[in-house]
Design an enzyme around this catalytic site. Sequence first.
Site, PDB file in Angstrom:
ATOM      1  N   CYS A  31      72.019 115.247 -25.908  1.00 23.30           N
ATOM      2  CA  CYS A  31      71.569 116.472 -26.611  1.00 23.30           C
ATOM      3  C   CYS A  31      72.400 117.258 -27.522  1.00 23.30           C
ATOM      4  CB  CYS A  31      70.682 117.261 -25.754  1.00 23.30           C
ATOM      5  SG  CYS A  31      70.140 118.919 -26.452  1.00 23.30           S
ATOM      6  N   CYS A  34      72.526 121.023 -26.707  1.00 21.47           N
ATOM      7  CA  CYS A  34      73.015 121.281 -25.317  1.00 21.47           C
ATOM      8  C   CYS A  34      74.233 121.472 -25.473  1.00 21.47           C
ATOM      9  CB  CYS A  34      72.395 120.195 -24.463  1.00 21.47           C
ATOM     10  SG  CYS A  34      70.630 120.023 -24.312  1.00 21.47           S
TER      11      CYS A  34
END
Length: 102
Positions: A31, A34
């Site tokens: 991600c 993230c």
Amino acid sequence: MSVITITKDNFDAEVLRADKPVLIDFWAAWCGPCRMLSPVVDQIAGERADLKVGKINIDEQPALAQRFGVMSIPTLVIFKDGEAVNRAVGVQPKGAILNMLK
């Protein structure tokens, strides 16, 4: 204080029975957002002794992600006294995260 890796095995002890508020970052290695948020979460962990900070990799801990209704990542959840009291989805600036803790 350093960031704690949270798993289903240590979740109750580290989060639900914590003696201070807990900031949890639900994330995954693949991600991009993230990875953008991670240094901010790490920085907060280093600056706030009154707070416990943990990260939950949703790929390794899907049951915890499901238990807390994490549908998008990154998701930040604040726990106080064993209860989820605040949450934010997506990359957040440091100031916004600190405001969530108030």
